[in-house]
Design an enzyme around this catalytic site. Sequence first.
Site, PDB file in Angstrom:
ATOM      1  N   THR B 155      -5.496  45.572  47.686  1.00 23.32           N
ATOM      2  CA  THR B 155      -5.293  45.410  46.231  1.00 23.32           C
ATOM      3  C   THR B 155      -3.879  44.904  45.950  1.00 23.32           C
ATOM      4  O   THR B 155      -3.642  43.704  46.034  1.00 23.32           O
ATOM      5  CB  THR B 155      -5.548  46.737  45.468  1.00 23.32           C
ATOM      6  OG1 THR B 155      -4.737  47.771  46.017  1.00 23.32           O
ATOM      7  CG2 THR B 155      -7.014  47.135  45.543  1.00 23.32           C
ATOM      8  N   LYS B 181      -5.528  50.038  53.637  1.00 26.05           N
ATOM      9  CA  LYS B 181      -4.974  49.361  52.463  1.00 26.05           C
ATOM     10  C   LYS B 181      -4.204  50.386  51.649  1.00 26.05           C
ATOM     11  O   LYS B 181      -4.391  51.591  51.798  1.00 26.05           O
ATOM     12  CB  LYS B 181      -6.074  48.719  51.624  1.00 26.05           C
ATOM     13  CG  LYS B 181      -7.086  49.647  50.977  1.00 26.05           C
ATOM     14  CD  LYS B 181      -6.695  50.344  49.712  1.00 26.05           C
ATOM     15  CE  LYS B 181      -6.160  49.420  48.654  1.00 26.05           C
ATOM     16  NZ  LYS B 181      -5.821  50.244  47.415  1.00 26.05           N
ATOM     17  N   THR B 192      -5.485  59.618  52.267  1.00 25.81           N
ATOM     18  CA  THR B 192      -5.059  58.804  51.144  1.00 25.81           C
ATOM     19  C   THR B 192      -5.480  57.380  51.361  1.00 25.81           C
ATOM     20  O   THR B 192      -5.696  56.957  52.488  1.00 25.81           O
ATOM     21  CB  THR B 192      -3.547  58.857  50.941  1.00 25.81           C
ATOM     22  OG1 THR B 192      -3.281  58.375  49.618  1.00 25.81           O
ATOM     23  CG2 THR B 192      -2.810  57.977  51.919  1.00 25.81           C
ATOM     24  N   GLU B 278       4.727  49.845  47.052  1.00 28.14           N
ATOM     25  CA  GLU B 278       5.013  48.985  45.902  1.00 28.14           C
ATOM     26  C   GLU B 278       6.516  48.941  45.617  1.00 28.14           C
ATOM     27  O   GLU B 278       7.128  49.965  45.324  1.00 28.14           O
ATOM     28  CB  GLU B 278       4.235  49.475  44.679  1.00 28.14           C
ATOM     29  CG  GLU B 278       2.753  49.138  44.801  1.00 28.14           C
ATOM     30  CD  GLU B 278       1.903  49.760  43.709  1.00 28.14           C
ATOM     31  OE1 GLU B 278       0.742  49.358  43.585  1.00 28.14           O
ATOM     32  OE2 GLU B 278       2.387  50.634  43.000  1.00 28.14           O
ATOM     33  N   ASN B 400       4.012  48.341  38.222  1.00 29.10           N
ATOM     34  CA  ASN B 400       3.120  49.333  37.643  1.00 29.10           C
ATOM     35  C   ASN B 400       3.151  49.431  36.133  1.00 29.10           C
ATOM     36  O   ASN B 400       2.313  50.108  35.540  1.00 29.10           O
ATOM     37  CB  ASN B 400       3.403  50.700  38.251  1.00 29.10           C
ATOM     38  CG  ASN B 400       2.820  50.769  39.640  1.00 29.10           C
ATOM     39  OD1 ASN B 400       1.620  50.617  39.802  1.00 29.10           O
ATOM     40  ND2 ASN B 400       3.673  50.942  40.635  1.00 29.10           N
ATOM     41  N   THR B 405      -3.604  45.566  32.595  1.00 24.71           N
ATOM     42  CA  THR B 405      -3.888  44.468  31.662  1.00 24.71           C
ATOM     43  C   THR B 405      -3.512  43.117  32.236  1.00 24.71           C
ATOM     44  O   THR B 405      -2.954  43.023  33.297  1.00 24.71           O
ATOM     45  CB  THR B 405      -3.146  44.721  30.342  1.00 24.71           C
ATOM     46  OG1 THR B 405      -1.808  45.102  30.650  1.00 24.71           O
ATOM     47  CG2 THR B 405      -3.810  45.807  29.574  1.00 24.71           C
TER      48      THR B 405
END
Lengths: 405, 405
Positions: B155, B181, B192, B278, B400, B405
């Site tokens: 992702t 992933k 996780t 991230e 994040n 959106t």
Amino acid sequence: MSESWTLNSTEIFPPKDFQAAAAACGIKPSGLDVALLYSTRPCWGAAVFTTNAVKAAPVEVSQRHLVEGGGALQAMIINSGNANACTGEPGMAAARAMAEATARALNVPVQRILVCSTGVIGVLLPADRITARLDDLKLGLSSEGLGAAARAILTTDTTPKVCSAEASINGRPVRIAGMTKGAGMIHPQMATTLGFVLTDAAIGPALLQRSLEQACRLSYNRISVDGDTSTNDTLAIMANGGSGIPDIEPDSPAQELFVEGLTRVCQSLAQQVVRDGEGASKFVTIRVTGASSEENAARIARSIANSPLVKTALAGEDANWGRIICAAGYAGVPFDSRRVSIYLGDLAVCREGGAVDFEESRASEILRQRDIELTVHLNFGSSDATFWTCDLTTEYIHINADYRT
Amino acid sequence: MSESWTLNSTEIFPPKDFQAAAAACGIKPSGLDVALLYSTRPCWGAAVFTTNAVKAAPVEVSQRHLVEGGGALQAMIINSGNANACTGEPGMAAARAMAEATARALNVPVQRILVCSTGVIGVLLPADRITARLDDLKLGLSSEGLGAAARAILTTDTTPKVCSAEASINGRPVRIAGMTKGAGMIHPQMATTLGFVLTDAAIGPALLQRSLEQACRLSYNRISVDGDTSTNDTLAIMANGGSGIPDIEPDSPAQELFVEGLTRVCQSLAQQVVRDGEGASKFVTIRVTGASSEENAARIARSIANSPLVKTALAGEDANWGRIICAAGYAGVPFDSRRVSIYLGDLAVCREGGAVDFEESRASEILRQRDIELTVHLNFGSSDATFWTCDLTTEYIHINADYRT
């Protein structure tokens, strides 16, 4: 009963027979960094301290004083710019020196002194810079000094945080006045940050301690900025009876009224900490309703409040309710996700654990506000809890990536 | 024994009799988003799932299949771009439809199908886009397909994450190959992210489950990116016996060797998740030594790994050991702060709970590296634990604040 108290969250009015002073002692590079709070008459004190296994030297000294003195207090000496935590025996000596110099200057037993520090961890506190100024501080004491004291206890805060409340108890006016500090390392487990409350109510030490714990549970223990519980957290109160009211009795209407006022003052102070959260652009009220117990409701609210993904979504004004229900789910509390509803303000975004076809423009309008209310209705019981937090922005990273050096 | 296994953490080599395929089904805006992993012979399976109270539909379906099928598995169907979580009965139907279409295409009982999803929460999964492509996926199955499958499950990841290990067990070559992933919503409590491991070892379902749990405890359960435990976390394994070795017996040297290999593959995969955290700019290994139990050591390491203040200090390359000892202190584990030493790499920055006069230039040199090792020696027992995490940067916020959106 809420109308009984008149609250003012921008000014601090001194309760009777309290004085304060502040000084710039060179603990911080510039500005006021030491505050002295004093009652001209002996009073009872109470405090709640950090539950962190690593406790700063002033926390240990203050805990000892409260025990040894049976709850009698008369002054608080506080410095910002240095936490005096992880400073070993020299740190203990520094905290004791601060207390002793204060006791000497004010001519009261050392057990009546509460000592607090906040700032960087692991750097030896140059206590002599403070002790050398205690006579000046004593000379500066006045009933107008509380505002300066509230500025002297700040660290990364952008604004002072104060609250005053007034009500009539047993026919006489009683005042509760508080100040607090903190913007980061905020995740109360017992108490968080530094908070100081003064009142001219007359109330004995055991009941004062119980009242403070009740107020703390619904205020400081219901806020979070970043999930870090500090080594120095202290919320302390002095009650000097200056109002002239008779001693408040346990479980009396007067006690109920006093706890209500104290809770409202502590909630105002705690909320001001969150509003000034490091880098925060939003003030977020999280209500969890329909839980199997108040404790479970609070645990779920806390889990949502501490989720970096929820907090970044709020910063991005994104109605990402999936992250909210996910964070509720890992709180360690059983519930049925198929019964959950989630509201942003009054807009339902999730019903029966699934998506609602809401208008994105309505959600955006709500999320653009500075104050946001999230409600998670579990439909799993009848207990509620409210928690306050802020969003997580790039500014938080900028502030904290280079605080020490 | 560690020399027994040859590890490769950049390529995925298929164990015997395993095949894979990937397709772009339009679940993500573009690119591969569905992976099919298949064993040409029946095999045993095992899995650990999220402990989040909110479980995605595919997690519920997969748990049921493992129970109903007695641990017999033959294929895994995985989509990215949509988590199929909080999607109610239509979500359950979508997960079941994915499993049923896979079972039909491969002509195996539906209980032998594990189904997984990852991506946005609360949006209905258009399962028909996947089921319509299952015959294509089946036709595409090949032993060379694992690399494409590893890309299809991603992702917000910036890179695929794979690992292959090979050793001789009972005289025959055995292979373990895994893919995973995840880059955000990473805080393993049980398992996780998504992780899939294939092996041609021969091992029964109960022992396979126990081996997977042992490996998971020291790998996926020892990493954190942001402290958010996802609704979809799944780590699953299929063992098809294709190597021709006799069944691995409980508590045999062969089992010990198998668990070692499995642990090393899972550790490599879990570490790759953290490296791709991230916004992460640092890969941080946290060792807690001298604890009263391994569980306590792990709890303290986890607390440090999840502290936003520690993570931002690391991003700022600031040797702020005060935040490290503070985060250790609120882990809920008793220890004596006066006995604690802290090291950055091999540089002592804290001894006996207090500051060491270290060279800031040495600390800066260590903190400028991409890989950083923190050691917290508690001097409070003889148990150790290692945990892996990353720093917290402004890039995490950017990623994040506007993911949905």
